[in-house]
Design a protein around this motif. Structure first.
Motif, PDB file in Angstrom:
ATOM      1  N   ASN A  87       0.838  -1.190   0.000  1.00  0.00           N
ATOM      2  CA  ASN A  87       0.000   0.000   0.000  1.00  0.00           C
ATOM      3  C   ASN A  87       0.878   1.246   0.000  1.00  0.00           C
ATOM      4  O   ASN A  87       2.066   1.177   0.315  1.00  0.00           O
ATOM      5  CB  ASN A  87      -0.919  -0.027   1.226  1.00  0.00           C
ATOM      6  N   PRO A  88       0.311   2.418  -0.339  1.00  0.00           N
ATOM      7  CA  PRO A  88       1.116   3.640  -0.365  1.00  0.00           C
ATOM      8  C   PRO A  88       1.887   3.849   0.948  1.00  0.00           C
ATOM      9  O   PRO A  88       1.333   3.701   2.031  1.00  0.00           O
ATOM     10  CB  PRO A  88       0.059   4.739  -0.566  1.00  0.00           C
ATOM     11  N   GLY A  89       3.175   4.130   0.798  1.00  0.00           N
ATOM     12  CA  GLY A  89       4.042   4.341   1.949  1.00  0.00           C
ATOM     13  C   GLY A  89       4.767   3.090   2.409  1.00  0.00           C
ATOM     14  O   GLY A  89       5.609   3.148   3.305  1.00  0.00           O
ATOM     15  N   THR A  90       4.448   1.946   1.804  1.00  0.00           N
ATOM     16  CA  THR A  90       5.080   0.681   2.215  1.00  0.00           C
ATOM     17  C   THR A  90       6.034   0.144   1.157  1.00  0.00           C
ATOM     18  O   THR A  90       6.584  -0.939   1.324  1.00  0.00           O
ATOM     19  CB  THR A  90       4.020  -0.393   2.534  1.00  0.00           C
ATOM     20  N   GLU A  91       6.236   0.878   0.071  1.00  0.00           N
ATOM     21  CA  GLU A  91       7.056   0.416  -1.039  1.00  0.00           C
ATOM     22  C   GLU A  91       8.449   0.020  -0.535  1.00  0.00           C
ATOM     23  O   GLU A  91       9.052   0.734   0.250  1.00  0.00           O
ATOM     24  CB  GLU A  91       7.181   1.505  -2.112  1.00  0.00           C
ATOM     25  N   ASN A  92       8.946  -1.156  -1.016  1.00  0.00           N
ATOM     26  CA  ASN A  92      10.200  -1.690  -0.497  1.00  0.00           C
ATOM     27  C   ASN A  92      10.859  -2.603  -1.540  1.00  0.00           C
ATOM     28  O   ASN A  92      10.601  -3.811  -1.563  1.00  0.00           O
ATOM     29  CB  ASN A  92       9.930  -2.457   0.796  1.00  0.00           C
ATOM     30  N   PRO A  93      11.706  -2.039  -2.419  1.00  0.00           N
ATOM     31  CA  PRO A  93      12.349  -2.834  -3.473  1.00  0.00           C
ATOM     32  C   PRO A  93      13.135  -4.039  -2.947  1.00  0.00           C
ATOM     33  O   PRO A  93      13.177  -5.077  -3.608  1.00  0.00           O
ATOM     34  CB  PRO A  93      13.272  -1.827  -4.165  1.00  0.00           C
ATOM     35  N   GLU A  94      13.745  -3.919  -1.777  1.00  0.00           N
ATOM     36  CA  GLU A  94      14.482  -5.052  -1.209  1.00  0.00           C
ATOM     37  C   GLU A  94      13.542  -6.237  -0.963  1.00  0.00           C
ATOM     38  O   GLU A  94      13.848  -7.376  -1.312  1.00  0.00           O
ATOM     39  CB  GLU A  94      15.152  -4.638   0.102  1.00  0.00           C
ATOM     40  N   LEU A  95      12.382  -5.960  -0.392  1.00  0.00           N
ATOM     41  CA  LEU A  95      11.414  -7.024  -0.133  1.00  0.00           C
ATOM     42  C   LEU A  95      10.802  -7.539  -1.429  1.00  0.00           C
ATOM     43  O   LEU A  95      10.528  -8.733  -1.555  1.00  0.00           O
ATOM     44  CB  LEU A  95      10.337  -6.560   0.854  1.00  0.00           C
ATOM     45  N   TYR A  96      10.604  -6.669  -2.421  1.00  0.00           N
ATOM     46  CA  TYR A  96      10.098  -7.136  -3.723  1.00  0.00           C
ATOM     47  C   TYR A  96      10.989  -8.257  -4.249  1.00  0.00           C
ATOM     48  O   TYR A  96      10.513  -9.289  -4.719  1.00  0.00           O
ATOM     49  CB  TYR A  96      10.106  -6.036  -4.793  1.00  0.00           C
ATOM     50  N   THR A  97      12.305  -8.027  -4.186  1.00  0.00           N
ATOM     51  CA  THR A  97      13.271  -8.996  -4.703  1.00  0.00           C
ATOM     52  C   THR A  97      13.178 -10.327  -3.965  1.00  0.00           C
ATOM     53  O   THR A  97      13.170 -11.397  -4.591  1.00  0.00           O
ATOM     54  CB  THR A  97      14.706  -8.425  -4.594  1.00  0.00           C
ATOM     55  N   ILE A  98      13.076 -10.264  -2.647  1.00  0.00           N
ATOM     56  CA  ILE A  98      12.972 -11.482  -1.831  1.00  0.00           C
ATOM     57  C   ILE A  98      11.698 -12.250  -2.179  1.00  0.00           C
ATOM     58  O   ILE A  98      11.714 -13.472  -2.358  1.00  0.00           O
ATOM     59  CB  ILE A  98      13.014 -11.130  -0.330  1.00  0.00           C
ATOM     60  N   LEU A  99      10.591 -11.540  -2.271  1.00  0.00           N
ATOM     61  CA  LEU A  99       9.313 -12.194  -2.557  1.00  0.00           C
ATOM     62  C   LEU A  99       9.316 -12.823  -3.950  1.00  0.00           C
ATOM     63  O   LEU A  99       8.915 -13.988  -4.112  1.00  0.00           O
ATOM     64  CB  LEU A  99       8.168 -11.193  -2.421  1.00  0.00           C
ATOM     65  N   ARG A 100       9.777 -12.071  -4.928  1.00  0.00           N
ATOM     66  CA  ARG A 100       9.798 -12.601  -6.298  1.00  0.00           C
ATOM     67  C   ARG A 100      10.699 -13.826  -6.402  1.00  0.00           C
ATOM     68  O   ARG A 100      10.385 -14.759  -7.148  1.00  0.00           O
ATOM     69  CB  ARG A 100      10.233 -11.506  -7.266  1.00  0.00           C
TER      70      ARG A 100
END
Length: 120
Positions: A87-100
């Motif tokens: 959601n807005p304000g929670t953006e986190n590219p590091e976590l995106y990478t882990i999840l993907r």
């Protein structure tokens, strides 16, 4: 199809978006689990304060800032949801990478908008 959803960062305060999301998700008849700092009940959903490995979670919707998310990285991967909504304000590219890397879909969106536009 209704999606079993975990609201991570759940709040008892009615003005918080996580609280509003719990109510809207229930209004749309989604099964909701909630995890927050303080226990209590929102709508008919009990807020848990300890990490529980819920089963069959389809969606996790995040209401934690990126710094606070770090403590939940392994937990989120362990839940193996289909997707995590940032959601807005929670953006986190590091976590995106882990999840993907763990075959979990990343969606940068607003849960409330997704529900209102029938895209949830």
């Amino acid at each position: 199809m209704k999606k079993k959803t975990l609201v991570l960062g759940a709040s008892l305060k009615p003005r918080r978006y996580s609280n509003i999301a719990i109510n809207r998700l229930r209004n749309y008849n989604h099964e909701v689990k909630a995890l927050g700092l303080r226990s209590g009940v929102v709508n008919d959903v009990e807020i848990d304060t300890e990490l529980i490995l819920y089963t069959d979670i389809d969606t996790v919707t995040l209401y934690l800032n990126p710094k606070r998310q770090e403590a939940y990285y392994d937990y989120l991967v362990g839940l193996q949801p289909q997707r995590v909504i940032f959601n807005p304000g929670t953006e986190n590219p590091e976590l995106y990478t882990i999840l993907r890397a763990n075959n979990i879909e990343v969606e940068v969106a607003c849960t409330l908008v997704l529900l209102a536009t029938n895209q949830y």
